[in-house]
Scaffold this active site. Structure first.
Site, short mmCIF file in Angstrom:
data_model
loop_
_atom_site.label_atom_id
_atom_site.label_comp_id
_atom_site.label_asym_id
_atom_site.label_seq_id
_atom_site.Cartn_x
_atom_site.Cartn_y
_atom_site.Cartn_z
CB CYS A 1 12.31 -7.26 23.35
SG CYS A 1 12.33 -6.30 21.83
CB CYS B 1 11.99 -3.45 23.24
SG CYS B 1 11.23 -4.67 22.18
CG ASP B 2 13.42 -3.68 27.01
OD1 ASP B 2 12.74 -2.66 26.79
OD2 ASP B 2 12.92 -4.78 27.30
#
Ligand code: NAP
Length: 326
Positions: free
Chosen positions: A134, A137-138
């Site tokens: 992701c 997200c990261d």
């Protein structure tokens, strides 16, 4: 055990759209959200191709709006995972989650698909420590770092372009010498000076030290040459697998596990409908998932109405070519 009219399994665009329709048709509706409310779209950043958003929209924002719209009509989000279903006795169907059991007159399956893993040494060990599925997200954790992206499809290129906002370099590693991604994304990736490509190459191992990724082992599939490549982060975008195992063979799937439906979104179990990526391995767009969720919900509403003589869905009743027969 809680009795409801409709249980929607999954909360991506298909599930949230289905819930919007069934709730708006005055049917008590529970959405079992799974791990990630919004599904894959909630882990996507710029969504440029969802109609109604001329300037694009962030995936989490789109998911949030869909959730609120379904809730406005009374749909209830249950933040839980489905562990087991019993479709063998017909309607009402039993749907068990980790914390609760539901009895539903109709079920709409929109449980989607999950990102594929490489199943190589180091992948599990370094998940969350440099290995990710992701970018939204990261990506932030890789500011100024060297990143690799594995895959050659739309996801790999789209996420690689996004990751250039953070990384010093982004190297796309693809197992063939031809990309699967659309020309539009290829053109953008080729024009981005932070992005480079390594073709005909697979990743055999992910290595690290002090609990963080620091290199990967590459193998050129044409020459057989093995080499080590320094990197801080490994983002894996190699496609998706349908999440149908929870149904334990109670609804028909194809060989790859995608749930099969007829042209009315009905599975082989009467009263159980499906839509979105649990069924569609071709289009896989948020908008097609939403469309299928809508169609599955309309058919669920119609099926319940016909069964109970309530004529819940007048538009379908009045449209001969759409009425369910036989
Ligand atoms: P995909 O199109 O199935 O591509 C997967 C890529 O990963 C392929 O290049 C494949 O290689 C590679 N791959 C698969 N298994 C691998 C393995 N074990 N090791 C190494 N490489 C492997 O998946 P996707 O890119 O996630 O896209 C899924 C669907 O969503 C597609 O229909 C796509 O069009 C759509 N999508 C659209 C957008 C957009 O419209 N902007 C964005 C993202 C996704 P091969 O090419 O050799 O098979």
């Amino acid at each position: 055990m809680r009795k409801v009219r409709v249980v929607v399994i999954g909360s991506g665009p298909a599930g949230l759209t289905a819930a919007l329709y069934t709730a708006r048709a005055q049917l008590s509706t529970v959405v079992i959200t799974g791990m990630q409310l919004g599904g894959q779209i909630a882990t996507t950043h710029d969504v440029d191709n969802f109609p109604g958003f001329p300037d694009g929209v962030q995936g989490p924002e789109l998911a949030d709006k869909m959730q609120k719209q379904a809730e406005r009509f009374g749909a209830e989000m249950v933040y839980d995972l489905v562990t087991e279903v019993d479709f063998t006795q017909g309607s009402p169907f039993t749907v068990k989650t980790q914390n609760e059991t539901f009895l539903a007159d109709s079920v709409i399956v929109t449980i989607g698909a999950s990102p594929r893993r490489l199943w190589i040494p180091g992948e599990a060990e370094f998940t969350g420590r440099g290995v990710s599925w992701c970018a939204t997200c990261d990506g932030f954790f890789f500011r100024g770092k060297d990143i690799v992206v594995i895959g050659g499809g739309d996801s790999a290129l789209q996420e690689a372009i996004f990751l250039t906002k953070f990384g010093k370099t982004v190297t796309i590693i693809h197992r063939r010498d031809t990309l699967r991604a659309s020309m539009a994304l290829q053109t953008r990736a080729f024009a981005n000076e932070k992005i480079s490509f390594i073709y005909d190459t697979v990743v055999e191992e992910i290595k690290g030290a002090d609990n963080l990724v620091n290199s990967i082992v590459l193998k050129n599939v044409k020459t057989g040459a093995v080499s080590e490549f320094k990197t801080d982060g490994v983002f894996i975008f190699i496609g998706y697998d349908p999440n149908s195992s929870v149904f334990g063979g109670q609804i028909d799937t194809d060989a790859a596990g995608y749930v099969m439906v007829n042209d009315r979104m009905q599975t082989n179990v009467e009263g159980v409908f499906a839509g979105g990526e649990i069924h569609d391995d071709v289009f896989r767009q948020a908008i097609t998932a939403a469309g299928e969720g809508c169609a599955a919900a309309l058919m669920s509403i119609n099926w319940l109405g016909e069964r109970e003589g309530l004529g819940l869905l007048q538009t379908l009743d009045e449209t001969p070519e759409l009425a369910i027969t036989g």
